[in-house]
Motif scaffolding. Structure first.
Motif, PDB file in Angstrom:
ATOM      1  N   GLY A   1       0.771  -1.073   0.224  1.00  0.00           N
ATOM      2  CA  GLY A   1      -0.164   0.323   0.080  1.00  0.00           C
ATOM      3  C   GLY A   1       0.812   1.467  -0.167  1.00  0.00           C
ATOM      4  O   GLY A   1       0.075   2.452   0.328  1.00  0.00           O
ATOM      5  N   THR A   2       2.156   1.061  -0.204  1.00  0.00           N
ATOM      6  CA  THR A   2       2.159   2.594  -0.586  1.00  0.00           C
ATOM      7  C   THR A   2       2.902   3.004  -2.054  1.00  0.00           C
ATOM      8  O   THR A   2       3.465   4.456  -2.106  1.00  0.00           O
TER       9      THR A   2
ATOM     10  N   VAL B   1      13.813  11.893  -4.421  1.00  0.00           N
ATOM     11  CA  VAL B   1      12.649  11.394  -4.119  1.00  0.00           C
ATOM     12  C   VAL B   1      11.880  10.513  -3.715  1.00  0.00           C
ATOM     13  O   VAL B   1      11.985  10.243  -2.543  1.00  0.00           O
ATOM     14  N   SER B   2      11.715   9.329  -4.961  1.00  0.00           N
ATOM     15  CA  SER B   2      12.322   7.720  -4.378  1.00  0.00           C
ATOM     16  C   SER B   2      12.968   7.347  -5.373  1.00  0.00           C
ATOM     17  O   SER B   2      13.273   7.798  -6.577  1.00  0.00           O
ATOM     18  N   TYR B   3      13.305   6.221  -5.182  1.00  0.00           N
ATOM     19  CA  TYR B   3      13.786   5.464  -6.077  1.00  0.00           C
ATOM     20  C   TYR B   3      12.324   3.744  -6.719  1.00  0.00           C
ATOM     21  O   TYR B   3      12.462   3.514  -5.598  1.00  0.00           O
ATOM     22  N   VAL B   4      11.989   4.480  -7.867  1.00  0.00           N
ATOM     23  CA  VAL B   4      10.953   3.677  -8.388  1.00  0.00           C
ATOM     24  C   VAL B   4      11.642   2.651  -9.794  1.00  0.00           C
ATOM     25  O   VAL B   4      12.510   2.224 -10.029  1.00  0.00           O
TER      26      VAL B   4
ATOM     27  N   LEU C   1       3.863   5.735 -12.208  1.00  0.00           N
ATOM     28  CA  LEU C   1       4.501   5.429 -10.940  1.00  0.00           C
ATOM     29  C   LEU C   1       5.444   6.253 -10.688  1.00  0.00           C
ATOM     30  O   LEU C   1       5.673   7.464  -9.762  1.00  0.00           O
ATOM     31  N   ALA C   2       6.921   6.389 -11.647  1.00  0.00           N
ATOM     32  CA  ALA C   2       7.648   7.388 -11.204  1.00  0.00           C
ATOM     33  C   ALA C   2       6.703   8.725 -11.694  1.00  0.00           C
ATOM     34  O   ALA C   2       7.591   9.797 -10.446  1.00  0.00           O
ATOM     35  N   VAL C   3       6.320   9.118 -12.823  1.00  0.00           N
ATOM     36  CA  VAL C   3       5.500  10.740 -12.987  1.00  0.00           C
ATOM     37  C   VAL C   3       4.924  11.135 -11.936  1.00  0.00           C
ATOM     38  O   VAL C   3       4.410  11.848 -10.700  1.00  0.00           O
ATOM     39  N   ARG C   4       4.041  10.142 -11.529  1.00  0.00           N
ATOM     40  CA  ARG C   4       2.888   9.875  -9.764  1.00  0.00           C
ATOM     41  C   ARG C   4       3.903  10.795  -9.387  1.00  0.00           C
ATOM     42  O   ARG C   4       3.574  11.299  -8.100  1.00  0.00           O
TER      43      ARG C   4
ATOM     44  N   ALA D   1       3.700  13.851  -7.062  1.00  0.00           N
ATOM     45  CA  ALA D   1       3.584  14.009  -5.329  1.00  0.00           C
ATOM     46  C   ALA D   1       4.780  14.915  -4.766  1.00  0.00           C
ATOM     47  O   ALA D   1       4.079  15.765  -3.477  1.00  0.00           O
ATOM     48  N   ALA D   2       5.914  15.100  -5.011  1.00  0.00           N
ATOM     49  CA  ALA D   2       6.707  15.950  -4.472  1.00  0.00           C
ATOM     50  C   ALA D   2       6.494  16.924  -5.008  1.00  0.00           C
ATOM     51  O   ALA D   2       6.613  18.435  -3.598  1.00  0.00           O
ATOM     52  N   LEU D   3       6.087  17.567  -6.207  1.00  0.00           N
ATOM     53  CA  LEU D   3       5.785  18.946  -6.643  1.00  0.00           C
ATOM     54  C   LEU D   3       4.436  19.836  -5.650  1.00  0.00           C
ATOM     55  O   LEU D   3       4.294  20.890  -4.874  1.00  0.00           O
ATOM     56  N   ASN D   4       3.818  18.316  -5.290  1.00  0.00           N
ATOM     57  CA  ASN D   4       2.371  19.263  -4.144  1.00  0.00           C
ATOM     58  C   ASN D   4       2.512  18.671  -2.716  1.00  0.00           C
ATOM     59  O   ASN D   4       1.734  19.310  -1.786  1.00  0.00           O
ATOM     60  N   GLY D   5       3.790  18.979  -2.543  1.00  0.00           N
ATOM     61  CA  GLY D   5       4.093  19.182  -1.335  1.00  0.00           C
ATOM     62  C   GLY D   5       4.090  17.424  -0.148  1.00  0.00           C
ATOM     63  O   GLY D   5       3.963  17.427   0.662  1.00  0.00           O
ATOM     64  N   GLU D   6       3.392  16.446  -0.639  1.00  0.00           N
ATOM     65  CA  GLU D   6       3.414  14.950  -0.063  1.00  0.00           C
ATOM     66  C   GLU D   6       4.197  14.269   0.173  1.00  0.00           C
ATOM     67  O   GLU D   6       5.242  14.351  -0.435  1.00  0.00           O
ATOM     68  N   THR D   7       4.233  13.321   1.012  1.00  0.00           N
ATOM     69  CA  THR D   7       5.430  12.765   1.258  1.00  0.00           C
ATOM     70  C   THR D   7       5.298  11.355   0.023  1.00  0.00           C
ATOM     71  O   THR D   7       4.377  10.875  -0.114  1.00  0.00           O
ATOM     72  N   VAL D   8       6.170  10.952  -0.085  1.00  0.00           N
ATOM     73  CA  VAL D   8       6.716  10.146  -1.224  1.00  0.00           C
ATOM     74  C   VAL D   8       7.372   8.715  -1.058  1.00  0.00           C
ATOM     75  O   VAL D   8       9.001   9.308  -0.091  1.00  0.00           O
ATOM     76  N   PRO D   9       7.725   8.229  -0.944  1.00  0.00           N
ATOM     77  CA  PRO D   9       8.477   7.200  -0.620  1.00  0.00           C
ATOM     78  C   PRO D   9       9.332   6.450  -1.103  1.00  0.00           C
ATOM     79  O   PRO D   9       9.357   6.603  -1.838  1.00  0.00           O
ATOM     80  N   PRO D  10      10.786   6.538  -0.173  1.00  0.00           N
ATOM     81  CA  PRO D  10      11.638   6.783  -0.828  1.00  0.00           C
ATOM     82  C   PRO D  10      12.052   5.972  -1.377  1.00  0.00           C
ATOM     83  O   PRO D  10      12.985   5.504  -2.680  1.00  0.00           O
TER      84      PRO D  10
END
Length: 318
Positions: free
Chosen positions: A13-14, A127-130, A276-279, A283-292
């Motif tokens: 669910g992350t 921000v994250s590795y997808v 998922l990478a674009v999503r 999310a990062a631009l929206n200031g949301e927390t993104v799983p690393p």
């Protein structure tokens, strides 16, 4: 079970769900750049398609660039994008370590970076590795070979030595193979040409090799040519058949499985990876927390499930 159900369970669910752009971002229509390490692979083309479809869904502008398997090209691309005022970057690095200085420049410019299908080395922030669970992919291939019950010696054709994918896939494969069969590992640099020469040479010197594992499906073209070269190209079910397993789940691999030339492949879904990478960038631009780290699961494909319509290789259109 259909592969979409597997993907939905990634990391319990992350994985980020699609969401509209919030606030001012929706009005400004953010500019996101996707830097592929090379469009010379169907997998990368499918990742491109997945990224573009998700960008359209989320209402952002997207630019996709081909790195031509060259870190200098990707470095120049990042520098040019920062000058042009890009809002976020998604990158599939040609080389994890060499790209660090360029990604650091994006960090200094406060431009979020998402790594996809390959990590960025230490010294720069993402921000994250997808990506795909490469270690699990290697282990899945080893478990399949071991489960056949009569495999004693396997030729492992590796990707580029030092490359993240190759290290993880090889590590997972060799760990799972311990005590089950012997592994002869040879670097083939991901290419069919190298795979052909190595296959012919190794199986001539080691006629007891009864299995071959390649770090990608592309190398299997060379494997088959090498086997034909030494008169060992028996199909599945025929006497003298050498079991062949790859990773990626490309359209050609699926067809080879149908034709009895390849026994199996470990599927990874580039459509979902790109989306998922674009999503994650949005999310990062929206200031949301993104799983690393967000890893898609490894799924074994054989003749039993090769026609599953959810397999990316069955959905891909060049």
């Amino acid at each position: 079970m259909m592969l979409r159900k597997f993907a939905a369970a990634v990391l319990a669910g992350t994985v980020l769900a699609a969401a509209p752009i919030a606030g001012a971002l929706a009005q400004e229509k953010p500019q996101i750049a996707v830097l592929l390490f090379s469009r010379g692979f169907e997998f990368m083309v499918a990742l491109d398609q997945g990224a573009q479809a998700e960008a359209e869904k989320l209402g952002v502008d997207i630019t996709v660039l081909d790195g031509q398997s060259n870190t200098e090209v990707q470095t120049r691309q990042i520098e040019d994008l920062l000058v042009s005022g890009v809002d976020a970057i998604v990158i599939s690095p040609n080389n994890s370590e060499e790209i660090v200085p360029a990604v650091r420049k994006a960090n200094e410019a406060n431009v979020p970076v998402v790594a996809v299908d390959g990590v960025v080395g230490e010294g720069a922030d993402v921000v994250s590795y997808v990506g795909f669970d490469n270690a699990a992919g290697g282990a899945t291939a080893a478990d399949y070979l071991a489960g056949l019950g009569d495999i004693s010696e396997v030729l492992e054709l590796q990707g580029a030595l030092g490359a993240y994918h190759a290290q993880k896939r090889g590590g997972g494969f060799n760990d799972a193979a311990k005590g089950k069969f012997e592994v002869l590992s040879r670097p083939a640099e991901w290419t069919a040409e190298n795979a052909q020469a190595i296959t012919a040479d190794v199986l001539t010197a080691n006629p007891d090799v009864d299995g071959i594992f390649t770090h990608n499906d592309e190398m299997i073209r060379g494997v088959l040519a090498g086997l034909r070269q030494i008169d060992k190209a028996a199909k599945v079910g025929e006497e003298g058949h050498v079991v062949i397993v790859g990773i990626d789940g490309t359209p050609l691999a699926l067809q080879r499985i149908r034709d009895g030339e390849q026994d199996g492949t470990v599927n990874q879904d580039p459509f979902e990876m790109g989306a998922l990478a674009v999503r994650s960038a949005v999310a990062a631009l929206n200031g949301e927390t993104v799983p690393p780290q967000q890893l898609l699961p490894a799924t074994m494909v054989t003749k039993e499930n090769v026609d599953d319509p959810d397999l990316w290789g069955n959905r891909f259109e060049p």
